[in-house]
Design a protein around this motif. Sequence first.
Motif: not given
Length: 272
Positions: A123, A126, A143, A146, A157-158, A160, A171
């Motif tokens: 991952t 961001y 959306r 990401t 996955e990003v 947050l 995200s």
Amino acid sequence: MKECSQYKYLHNSKLRDTSEFRNEFFRRGLSLYEVIRVMNSKPVFLKEHLIRLENSAKQVGQFVWLNYSELVEKIEMVISRNGVRNGNIKIVFNIHQNNRNFYCYFVHHNYPDSQAYLEGVNTVVYNAERSHPNAKVYNHELRTYTNSIIESPEIFEVILMDNLNHITEGSRSNLFFIKADRLVTAPDDMVLNGIVRGKIIEICARMGIPVFKEDIPFETLSNYDAAFLTGTSPQILPIRSINAISFDVNHPLLKQLLEAYRKEIVHYFELI
């Protein structure tokens, strides 16, 4: 890519061909939504999803204009008419000026393979904050960005991070960390309270596993032993790395929770 998959989608009370669907339906106004896992042609934890949907509406001063029985009927219709046994189904309430539209359709899904559960996923972080963390409201800009990162085969996955450099959630998932025999996750008011997240907290309460809901500064991530994502598609998924920080995908507590959640799903289907 068109978000709607399969053959038919529901617009208000009318079934339409997927060829008529446009992603632009949700670009205007406000869109409240839920994505629900379908297993063996049955929506999983449906009641919990619909309760959260009503809460999302209240958070932004709106309301859900279909009752529980009506929503169940529409969801089951879309499952049946598409003949789907396993997948993700999405319900959307779109409000634009004086127009209110309901949509129900299957979406493309990305379920982790067996290797991802064994080896964990990578991952990246961001810097972004949701304007209404507790409401599941469509955010096109976030959306789109990401999704562009997740398109990389190396990134699942990003994660947050808010303006205070606190890690909050993924995200499209929630996030837990493990330190010794306890779990740590972000405070409830900072995240979307995911259905699987809630189930993990319930499981931990039954098993006597402490769960701390507290701020998670980015600079403290290396202090944790393990980390995992929870969500509709991944369910419980070990994290191998966040940026350059590595985690133990074979932590005993993580393995224990994976098994406990599998039993939770089996028990759920025994009751419905």
